[in-house]
Design a protein around this motif. Structure first.
Motif, mmCIF file in Angstrom:
data_model
loop_
_atom_site.group_PDB
_atom_site.id
_atom_site.type_symbol
_atom_site.label_atom_id
_atom_site.label_comp_id
_atom_site.label_asym_id
_atom_site.label_seq_id
_atom_site.Cartn_x
_atom_site.Cartn_y
_atom_site.Cartn_z
ATOM 1 N N ARG A 103 0.764 -1.421 0.229
ATOM 2 C CA ARG A 103 0.335 0.146 0.060
ATOM 3 C C ARG A 103 0.842 1.735 0.282
ATOM 4 O O ARG A 103 0.489 2.326 -0.780
ATOM 5 C CB ARG A 103 -1.548 -0.333 0.637
ATOM 6 N N SER A 104 2.213 0.980 0.355
ATOM 7 C CA SER A 104 2.930 2.565 0.571
ATOM 8 C C SER A 104 4.598 1.737 0.557
ATOM 9 O O SER A 104 4.595 0.595 1.039
ATOM 10 C CB SER A 104 2.574 3.089 1.669
ATOM 11 N N VAL A 105 5.518 1.833 0.696
ATOM 12 C CA VAL A 105 6.766 1.952 0.864
ATOM 13 C C VAL A 105 7.457 3.063 1.095
ATOM 14 O O VAL A 105 8.351 3.288 0.503
ATOM 15 C CB VAL A 105 7.591 0.973 -0.298
ATOM 16 N N PRO A 106 7.296 3.066 2.643
ATOM 17 C CA PRO A 106 8.158 4.226 3.501
ATOM 18 C C PRO A 106 9.552 3.927 3.192
ATOM 19 O O PRO A 106 10.400 2.612 3.372
ATOM 20 C CB PRO A 106 7.791 4.301 4.809
ATOM 21 N N LEU A 107 11.032 4.146 3.030
ATOM 22 C CA LEU A 107 12.014 4.311 2.872
ATOM 23 C C LEU A 107 12.588 4.620 3.943
ATOM 24 O O LEU A 107 11.777 5.206 4.903
ATOM 25 C CB LEU A 107 12.674 5.405 1.778
ATOM 26 N N PRO A 108 13.167 3.617 4.851
ATOM 27 C CA PRO A 108 14.474 3.169 6.379
ATOM 28 C C PRO A 108 14.597 4.944 6.651
ATOM 29 O O PRO A 108 14.254 5.739 7.451
ATOM 30 C CB PRO A 108 15.621 2.328 5.706
ATOM 31 N N SER A 109 15.469 5.626 5.576
ATOM 32 C CA SER A 109 16.551 7.053 5.302
ATOM 33 C C SER A 109 15.110 8.212 5.642
ATOM 34 O O SER A 109 15.072 8.976 5.792
ATOM 35 C CB SER A 109 16.866 7.479 4.113
ATOM 36 N N ALA A 253 -1.121 12.595 1.525
ATOM 37 C CA ALA A 253 0.289 12.229 1.136
ATOM 38 C C ALA A 253 1.052 11.966 2.241
ATOM 39 O O ALA A 253 0.735 12.573 3.151
ATOM 40 C CB ALA A 253 0.967 13.322 0.294
ATOM 41 N N SER A 254 2.027 11.177 1.769
ATOM 42 C CA SER A 254 3.026 10.408 2.855
ATOM 43 C C SER A 254 4.309 10.212 1.907
ATOM 44 O O SER A 254 4.089 9.889 1.337
ATOM 45 C CB SER A 254 2.789 10.089 3.331
ATOM 46 N N PRO A 255 5.495 9.933 2.469
ATOM 47 C CA PRO A 255 6.763 9.639 2.421
ATOM 48 C C PRO A 255 6.785 7.979 1.880
ATOM 49 O O PRO A 255 6.394 7.312 2.697
ATOM 50 C CB PRO A 255 8.205 9.692 3.223
ATOM 51 N N GLY A 256 6.938 8.263 0.708
ATOM 52 C CA GLY A 256 7.020 6.744 0.197
ATOM 53 C C GLY A 256 5.405 5.956 -0.061
ATOM 54 O O GLY A 256 5.226 5.221 -0.079
ATOM 55 N N GLY A 257 4.335 6.603 -0.182
ATOM 56 C CA GLY A 257 3.286 6.650 -0.969
ATOM 57 C C GLY A 257 2.655 6.007 -2.073
ATOM 58 O O GLY A 257 3.730 6.831 -2.914
ATOM 59 N N ILE A 258 1.728 5.521 -1.461
ATOM 60 C CA ILE A 258 1.134 5.480 -3.633
ATOM 61 C C ILE A 258 -0.215 6.708 -3.933
ATOM 62 O O ILE A 258 -0.814 6.273 -3.099
ATOM 63 C CB ILE A 258 1.031 4.150 -4.440
ATOM 64 N N VAL A 259 0.083 7.163 -4.132
ATOM 65 C CA VAL A 259 -2.084 8.003 -4.679
ATOM 66 C C VAL A 259 -2.122 7.361 -5.788
ATOM 67 O O VAL A 259 -1.724 6.886 -7.302
ATOM 68 C CB VAL A 259 -1.283 9.652 -5.247
ATOM 69 N N GLU A 294 10.934 2.364 -9.641
ATOM 70 C CA GLU A 294 11.046 2.365 -8.545
ATOM 71 C C GLU A 294 10.964 2.786 -6.640
ATOM 72 O O GLU A 294 12.737 2.887 -6.579
ATOM 73 C CB GLU A 294 11.822 4.474 -9.616
ATOM 74 N N LEU A 295 10.274 3.044 -6.518
ATOM 75 C CA LEU A 295 10.291 3.059 -5.161
ATOM 76 C C LEU A 295 10.921 1.771 -4.337
ATOM 77 O O LEU A 295 11.684 2.107 -3.186
ATOM 78 C CB LEU A 295 8.525 3.221 -4.998
ATOM 79 N N LEU A 296 10.432 0.799 -5.147
ATOM 80 C CA LEU A 296 11.098 -0.909 -4.512
ATOM 81 C C LEU A 296 12.039 -0.993 -4.967
ATOM 82 O O LEU A 296 13.267 -1.105 -3.684
ATOM 83 C CB LEU A 296 9.890 -1.875 -5.520
ATOM 84 N N LYS A 297 12.555 -0.395 -6.044
ATOM 85 C CA LYS A 297 14.567 -0.638 -6.234
ATOM 86 C C LYS A 297 15.210 0.135 -4.579
ATOM 87 O O LYS A 297 16.151 -0.084 -3.940
ATOM 88 C CB LYS A 297 15.024 0.387 -7.580
ATOM 89 N N LEU A 298 14.526 1.227 -4.708
ATOM 90 C CA LEU A 298 15.016 2.536 -3.987
ATOM 91 C C LEU A 298 14.848 1.686 -2.810
ATOM 92 O O LEU A 298 16.166 1.557 -1.776
ATOM 93 C CB LEU A 298 14.145 3.647 -3.714
ATOM 94 N N TYR A 299 13.510 0.531 -2.026
ATOM 95 C CA TYR A 299 13.357 -0.003 -0.326
ATOM 96 C C TYR A 299 15.015 -0.716 -0.685
ATOM 97 O O TYR A 299 15.772 -0.137 0.554
ATOM 98 C CB TYR A 299 12.361 0.362 -0.695
ATOM 99 N N GLU A 300 15.237 -0.781 -1.738
ATOM 100 C CA GLU A 300 16.378 -2.770 -1.767
ATOM 101 C C GLU A 300 17.304 -1.938 -1.960
ATOM 102 O O GLU A 300 17.897 -2.437 -0.471
ATOM 103 C CB GLU A 300 15.899 -3.218 -2.889
ATOM 104 N N GLU A 301 17.605 -1.101 -2.306
ATOM 105 C CA GLU A 301 18.542 -0.219 -2.503
ATOM 106 C C GLU A 301 19.294 -0.306 -0.882
ATOM 107 O O GLU A 301 20.321 -0.358 0.210
ATOM 108 C CB GLU A 301 19.004 0.603 -3.065
ATOM 109 N N GLU A 302 17.956 0.662 -0.562
ATOM 110 C CA GLU A 302 18.684 0.994 1.138
ATOM 111 C C GLU A 302 18.845 0.519 2.120
ATOM 112 O O GLU A 302 19.512 0.542 3.238
ATOM 113 C CB GLU A 302 17.370 2.647 1.374
ATOM 114 N N VAL A 303 17.841 -0.919 2.345
ATOM 115 C CA VAL A 303 18.400 -2.090 3.574
ATOM 116 C C VAL A 303 19.266 -2.763 2.712
ATOM 117 O O VAL A 303 19.860 -3.027 4.072
ATOM 118 C CB VAL A 303 16.939 -2.773 2.654
ATOM 119 N N LYS A 304 19.476 -3.073 1.462
ATOM 120 C CA LYS A 304 20.626 -3.568 0.828
ATOM 121 C C LYS A 304 22.262 -2.187 1.974
ATOM 122 O O LYS A 304 23.195 -2.939 2.382
ATOM 123 C CB LYS A 304 20.873 -3.770 0.030
ATOM 124 N N ALA A 305 22.719 -1.037 1.883
ATOM 125 C CA ALA A 305 23.259 -0.039 2.193
ATOM 126 C C ALA A 305 22.654 -0.231 3.668
ATOM 127 O O ALA A 305 24.177 -0.371 4.275
ATOM 128 C CB ALA A 305 22.651 1.119 1.646
#
Length: 335
Positions: A103-109, A253-259, A294-305
């Protein structure tokens, strides 16, 4: 000698005029053909084909067939290029998300990214209007397409793809009722096939019509490995006025949100009116616009980092322990 009669004189004059005109036409025709042959224009080739007869016509047909074959090959190459571009633009999704519902994917950052999505298209003129607004504002979005609408408006689906937006599956005919396993498969697979055939890209995302998760289609899509995408902000643009659409989106609206918006399924003029103001206000609040992949990819990159940083810290602590001198035993006191 008797003088010619008036009627006879008129006939002689008229015949002279006709001969002069025909002579002029013949001279013009010869001149035109001479020029065409000299400069090898398309008209000359047509004239030569006419003079040469059936053999020349068969050669012309062969050339036309060759052009058709080249056009088909060029389009196949274009589809392959578009698929490569889609992968390069992160339109594939990380394995971690496949088969899951989001439903949304807030980034860890806490980075303020947000994904704009549009359902039920393509449909003219609204899809085209929305594409124009997105391009003018340098925004990439995700379009959940209806299969039969892709069939009806294939050029518009290609247009969405060529503008750099992500394409996704929204079923064939937007049913709400319970689907049999075969019916659910037909709804999703036929849409995937038409999107692939039209744009060269196979969808990795599915959004169930009406957000219904228990009528068979979401389950089939998840089983197939697609990400089932819901939303965290609903514009309600299928009945709300432009001011109310703006108000709802900005409130939710919220960070990592899907509109959720719509570019098809009905009159979307209010969406077209509201969209530029929403983009402007979100950008002023510091939001960045991304596609769902892109949202999913950003999340994966941050978690990996984060995981890599933790692993590095653990390794560094272990090295420090190994490098420290062993503890000395207390001295033995002799008596």
């Amino acid at each position: 000698m008797s003088s010619p009669k008036p009627f006879q004189t008129f006939c002689q004059w008229w015949w002279g005029q006709l001969r002069a005109k025909w002579l002029l036409y013949i001279v013009l025709a010869i001149t035109t053909l001479t020029l065409c042959v000299t400069f090898q224009s398309p008209i000359s080739r047509t004239a030569q084909a006419f003079v040469r007869g059936p053999v020349a016509y068969s050669g012309l047909t062969a050339r036309l067939n060759q052009l058709s074959s080249l056009a088909n090959q060029a389009w196949a190459n274009q589809l392959e290029l578009l698929a490569q571009q889609a992968e390069a633009m992160n339109f594939t999704v990380p394995e971690h998300f496949r088969g899951k519902t989001i439903r949304s994917v807030p980034l860890p950052s806490g980075r303020k990214v947000i994904a704009l999505t549009f359902d039920d298209g393509p449909l003219d003129p609204y899809t085209n209007d929305i594409l124009y607004i997105l391009e003018n504002n340098d925004v990439k979005a995700t379009f959940f397409l209806i299969g039969r609408s892709v069939q009806a408006f294939p050029n518009r689906a290609k247009h969405i793809q060529m503008k750099g937006h992500a394409l996704a599956n929204h079923s064939w005919s937007h049913p709400y009722a319970q689907q049999s396993p075969a019916g659910a498969a037909a709804q999703i697979d036929n849409t995937d096939t038409w999107i692939k055939q039209t744009t060269g890209f196979t969808p990795t995302l599915f959004r169930p019509p009406g957000g219904i998760l228990n009528n068979g289609m979401a389950g089939y899509a998840a089983q197939k490995g697609q990400v089932v995408v819901m939303w965290s902000a609903d514009s309600k643009d299928y009945y709300a006025s432009a001011p109310n659409i703006i108000k709802r989106v900005m409130a939710e609206a919220s960070p990592g949100g899907i509109v959720l918006f719509h570019d098809g399924g009905g009159n979307r003029s209010q969406t077209v009116l509201a969209l530029p103001f929403i983009i402007k206000q979100l950008r002023e609040q510091g939001y960045e616009f991304v596609t769902v992949p892109e949202l999913l990819k950003l999340y994966e990159e941050e978690v990996k980092a984060i995981n890599a940083a933790k692993a590095a810290e653990t390794a560094k602590a272990a090295e420090a322990v190994q490098a420290s001198p062993p503890a000395q035993p207390p001295p033995t006191l002799g008596y």
